[in-house]
Design an enzyme around this catalytic site. Structure first.
Site, PDB file in Angstrom:
ATOM      1  N   CYS A  80       0.333   3.581   2.973  1.00  0.00           N
ATOM      2  CA  CYS A  80       0.758   3.375   3.975  1.00  0.00           C
ATOM      3  C   CYS A  80       2.319   3.504   4.401  1.00  0.00           C
ATOM      4  O   CYS A  80       2.840   3.790   5.099  1.00  0.00           O
ATOM      5  CB  CYS A  80       0.448   1.756   4.220  1.00  0.00           C
ATOM      6  SG  CYS A  80      -1.090   1.367   4.080  1.00  0.00           S
ATOM      7  N   CYS A 109       0.908  -1.353  -0.029  1.00  0.00           N
ATOM      8  CA  CYS A 109      -0.102  -0.009  -0.020  1.00  0.00           C
ATOM      9  C   CYS A 109       1.004   1.317  -0.179  1.00  0.00           C
ATOM     10  O   CYS A 109       1.628   1.573   1.110  1.00  0.00           O
ATOM     11  CB  CYS A 109      -0.934  -0.135   1.281  1.00  0.00           C
ATOM     12  SG  CYS A 109      -1.658   1.599   1.756  1.00  0.00           S
TER      13      CYS A 109
END
Length: 118
Positions: A42, A39
């Protein structure tokens, strides 16, 4: 438990259950970063989250990889990454979905994250 100013990464259910139990008993604010290695947002927010852990030493910071601990992510109804869940004494009190640094900071202040003096 990890020392103050650290993000506690939990890779097994046993470690998660033990660490979150200790954190709940401490009555401190808990912030859980539900993340994933694949991600991009993230990865962007991870160093920011680590800096927040150093700044808010009276808060317990956790990091959970949703692919490693799917059961925990499901328990907290995580549908997008990153999701930040705020807890006190076992109760969810707030959440932020997305890499929203300012919003996470606001919630930390709102829920009792006192900034350590530099």
């Amino acid at each position: 438990m990890a020392g103050e100013g650290e993000v506690i990464a939990c890779h097994t259910l046993e470690v998660w259950n033990e660490k979150v139990k200790d954190a709940n008993e401490s009555k401190k604010l808990i912030v859980i970063d539900f993340t994933a290695s694949w991600c991009p947002p993230c990865r962007f927010i991870a160093p920011v989250f680590a800096e927040m852990a150093k700044k808010f030493t009276n808060v317990v910071f956790f990091k959970i990889d949703v692919d490693e601990l799917q059961a925990v992510a499901q328990e907290f109804k995580v549908e997008a990454m990153p999701t930040f869940v705020f807890m006190k004494e076992g109760n969810i009190i707030d959440r932020v979905v997305g890499a929203a640094k300012d919003e996470i900071n606001e919630k930390l202040m709102k829920h009792g994250g006192l900034v350590a003096s530099a």
